[in-house]
Design a protein around this motif. Structure first.
Motif, PDB file in Angstrom:
ATOM      1  N   PRO A  28      -7.459  83.003 112.299  1.00  0.00           N
ATOM      2  CA  PRO A  28      -6.095  83.310 111.860  1.00  0.00           C
ATOM      3  C   PRO A  28      -5.015  82.497 112.591  1.00  0.00           C
ATOM      4  O   PRO A  28      -4.039  82.078 111.968  1.00  0.00           O
ATOM      5  CB  PRO A  28      -5.961  84.813 112.146  1.00  0.00           C
ATOM      6  N   PHE A  29      -5.183  82.249 113.878  1.00  0.00           N
ATOM      7  CA  PHE A  29      -4.167  81.491 114.612  1.00  0.00           C
ATOM      8  C   PHE A  29      -4.094  80.046 114.120  1.00  0.00           C
ATOM      9  O   PHE A  29      -3.009  79.479 113.983  1.00  0.00           O
ATOM     10  CB  PHE A  29      -4.436  81.541 116.120  1.00  0.00           C
ATOM     11  N   SER A  30      -5.234  79.458 113.820  1.00  0.00           N
ATOM     12  CA  SER A  30      -5.263  78.098 113.287  1.00  0.00           C
ATOM     13  C   SER A  30      -4.581  78.028 111.928  1.00  0.00           C
ATOM     14  O   SER A  30      -3.860  77.066 111.631  1.00  0.00           O
ATOM     15  CB  SER A  30      -6.703  77.596 113.186  1.00  0.00           C
ATOM     16  N   VAL A  31      -4.797  79.047 111.110  1.00  0.00           N
ATOM     17  CA  VAL A  31      -4.137  79.119 109.808  1.00  0.00           C
ATOM     18  C   VAL A  31      -2.630  79.234 110.004  1.00  0.00           C
ATOM     19  O   VAL A  31      -1.849  78.558 109.318  1.00  0.00           O
ATOM     20  CB  VAL A  31      -4.696  80.301 108.972  1.00  0.00           C
ATOM     21  N   LEU A  32      -2.199  80.063 110.951  1.00  0.00           N
ATOM     22  CA  LEU A  32      -0.777  80.229 111.249  1.00  0.00           C
ATOM     23  C   LEU A  32      -0.130  78.890 111.619  1.00  0.00           C
ATOM     24  O   LEU A  32       0.969  78.572 111.171  1.00  0.00           O
ATOM     25  CB  LEU A  32      -0.588  81.231 112.390  1.00  0.00           C
ATOM     26  N   LEU A  33      -0.840  78.088 112.412  1.00  0.00           N
ATOM     27  CA  LEU A  33      -0.305  76.791 112.834  1.00  0.00           C
ATOM     28  C   LEU A  33      -0.421  75.728 111.743  1.00  0.00           C
ATOM     29  O   LEU A  33       0.234  74.694 111.824  1.00  0.00           O
ATOM     30  CB  LEU A  33      -1.029  76.306 114.089  1.00  0.00           C
ATOM     31  N   GLY A  34      -1.257  75.960 110.751  1.00  0.00           N
ATOM     32  CA  GLY A  34      -1.464  74.973 109.694  1.00  0.00           C
ATOM     33  C   GLY A  34      -2.388  73.845 110.118  1.00  0.00           C
ATOM     34  O   GLY A  34      -2.305  72.728 109.598  1.00  0.00           O
ATOM     35  N   ALA A  35      -3.290  74.125 111.054  1.00  0.00           N
ATOM     36  CA  ALA A  35      -4.219  73.106 111.553  1.00  0.00           C
ATOM     37  C   ALA A  35      -5.267  72.780 110.500  1.00  0.00           C
ATOM     38  O   ALA A  35      -5.607  73.615 109.663  1.00  0.00           O
ATOM     39  CB  ALA A  35      -4.890  73.606 112.833  1.00  0.00           C
ATOM     40  N   ARG A  36      -5.764  71.551 110.569  1.00  0.00           N
ATOM     41  CA  ARG A  36      -6.819  71.123 109.661  1.00  0.00           C
ATOM     42  C   ARG A  36      -7.755  70.163 110.387  1.00  0.00           C
ATOM     43  O   ARG A  36      -7.316  69.379 111.225  1.00  0.00           O
ATOM     44  CB  ARG A  36      -6.233  70.493 108.403  1.00  0.00           C
ATOM     45  N   VAL A  37      -9.037  70.257 110.054  1.00  0.00           N
ATOM     46  CA  VAL A  37     -10.030  69.330 110.588  1.00  0.00           C
ATOM     47  C   VAL A  37     -10.066  68.149 109.628  1.00  0.00           C
ATOM     48  O   VAL A  37     -10.329  68.320 108.436  1.00  0.00           O
ATOM     49  CB  VAL A  37     -11.428  69.981 110.689  1.00  0.00           C
ATOM     50  N   THR A  38      -9.807  66.940 110.152  1.00  0.00           N
ATOM     51  CA  THR A  38      -9.775  65.752 109.282  1.00  0.00           C
ATOM     52  C   THR A  38     -10.968  64.835 109.508  1.00  0.00           C
ATOM     53  O   THR A  38     -11.219  63.956 108.689  1.00  0.00           O
ATOM     54  CB  THR A  38      -8.467  64.967 109.481  1.00  0.00           C
ATOM     55  N   ALA A  39     -11.684  65.032 110.619  1.00  0.00           N
ATOM     56  CA  ALA A  39     -12.909  64.263 110.876  1.00  0.00           C
ATOM     57  C   ALA A  39     -13.851  65.140 111.684  1.00  0.00           C
ATOM     58  O   ALA A  39     -13.405  65.901 112.552  1.00  0.00           O
ATOM     59  CB  ALA A  39     -12.597  62.984 111.637  1.00  0.00           C
ATOM     60  N   PHE A  40     -15.163  65.024 111.388  1.00  0.00           N
ATOM     61  CA  PHE A  40     -16.144  65.872 112.059  1.00  0.00           C
ATOM     62  C   PHE A  40     -17.521  65.261 111.910  1.00  0.00           C
ATOM     63  O   PHE A  40     -17.980  65.028 110.793  1.00  0.00           O
ATOM     64  CB  PHE A  40     -16.121  67.280 111.442  1.00  0.00           C
ATOM     65  N   GLY A  41     -18.164  64.979 113.036  1.00  0.00           N
ATOM     66  CA  GLY A  41     -19.534  64.483 112.992  1.00  0.00           C
ATOM     67  C   GLY A  41     -19.807  63.457 114.067  1.00  0.00           C
ATOM     68  O   GLY A  41     -18.896  62.875 114.654  1.00  0.00           O
ATOM     69  N   ASN A  42     -21.097  63.263 114.356  1.00  0.00           N
ATOM     70  CA  ASN A  42     -21.534  62.246 115.313  1.00  0.00           C
ATOM     71  C   ASN A  42     -20.839  62.343 116.666  1.00  0.00           C
ATOM     72  O   ASN A  42     -20.406  61.344 117.233  1.00  0.00           O
ATOM     73  CB  ASN A  42     -21.333  60.836 114.731  1.00  0.00           C
ATOM     74  N   GLY A  43     -20.709  63.569 117.176  1.00  0.00           N
ATOM     75  CA  GLY A  43     -20.136  63.754 118.505  1.00  0.00           C
ATOM     76  C   GLY A  43     -18.635  63.626 118.582  1.00  0.00           C
ATOM     77  O   GLY A  43     -18.081  63.435 119.668  1.00  0.00           O
ATOM     78  N   ALA A  44     -17.950  63.766 117.473  1.00  0.00           N
ATOM     79  CA  ALA A  44     -16.489  63.634 117.472  1.00  0.00           C
ATOM     80  C   ALA A  44     -15.871  64.567 116.434  1.00  0.00           C
ATOM     81  O   ALA A  44     -16.522  64.963 115.469  1.00  0.00           O
ATOM     82  CB  ALA A  44     -16.083  62.197 117.186  1.00  0.00           C
ATOM     83  N   ALA A  45     -14.608  64.897 116.674  1.00  0.00           N
ATOM     84  CA  ALA A  45     -13.851  65.701 115.714  1.00  0.00           C
ATOM     85  C   ALA A  45     -12.371  65.394 115.893  1.00  0.00           C
ATOM     86  O   ALA A  45     -11.912  65.103 117.003  1.00  0.00           O
ATOM     87  CB  ALA A  45     -14.101  67.192 115.922  1.00  0.00           C
ATOM     88  N   THR A  46     -11.641  65.460 114.786  1.00  0.00           N
ATOM     89  CA  THR A  46     -10.189  65.294 114.824  1.00  0.00           C
ATOM     90  C   THR A  46      -9.549  66.496 114.159  1.00  0.00           C
ATOM     91  O   THR A  46      -9.942  66.899 113.060  1.00  0.00           O
ATOM     92  CB  THR A  46      -9.743  64.004 114.093  1.00  0.00           C
ATOM     93  N   LEU A  47      -8.572  67.050 114.855  1.00  0.00           N
ATOM     94  CA  LEU A  47      -7.800  68.183 114.366  1.00  0.00           C
ATOM     95  C   LEU A  47      -6.361  67.703 114.223  1.00  0.00           C
ATOM     96  O   LEU A  47      -5.841  67.051 115.130  1.00  0.00           O
ATOM     97  CB  LEU A  47      -7.888  69.334 115.373  1.00  0.00           C
TER      98      LEU A  47
END
Length: 141
Positions: free
Chosen positions: A17-36
């Motif tokens: 819920p807190f992530s939704v409140l902030l409007g966060a989104r995962v734009t990359a995910f995989g191979n030992g990395a992630a971008t929020l």
């Protein structure tokens, strides 16, 4: 463990819920990395007009945990992290890019760079963080 997908990561983030409140989104995910990423809004600023440090810390924490999830799986928790604020964050979007530095069977250590994207598209490194993530031992209270 079956490899997790970007869609799995997005589903996990949407369950916070807190992530939704902030409007966060995962734009990359995989191979030992992630971008929020999240859009910088007026209600996320501190009194001087910069993105609040708590929002930067949130983004670092979650990006680190999602990056670790690419190697440890989904049943994980942040065990600790530190953040260094390098310069005030002012712009239109925040991108927290995390990479796994080391991953064992039950623990991973990650580094995260937090960049602010300006109206003109210029990117500025605003903070760096490092943290550890551990697998969960059964149910939590």
């Amino acid at each position: 463990m079956t490899a997790l997908t970007l869609e799995d990561a997005r589903t996990g983030l949407a369950a916070q819920p807190f992530s939704v409140l902030l409007g966060a989104r995962v734009t990359a995910f995989g191979n030992g990395a992630a971008t929020l990423e999240l859009d910088i809004r007026e209600d996320l600023l501190q009194q001087n007009g910069y993105l609040h440090g708590g929002v930067l810390a949130y983004a670092a924490d979650n990006a680190i945990t999602f990056a670790a999830g690419t190697t440890l799986g989904p049943s994980i928790l942040t065990s600790g992290f530190s953040i260094d604020y390098l310069r005030p964050a002012k712009g239109i979007r925040l991108a927290a890019e995390a990479q796994v530095l080391y991953s064992g069977r039950r623990r991973a250590t990650c580094r995260c760079e937090l960049h602010v994207i300006g109206q003109d598209g210029a990117t500025t490194l605003s903070a760096v963080a490092q943290g550890s993530v551990m697998t969960r031992n059964g149910p939590t209270a």
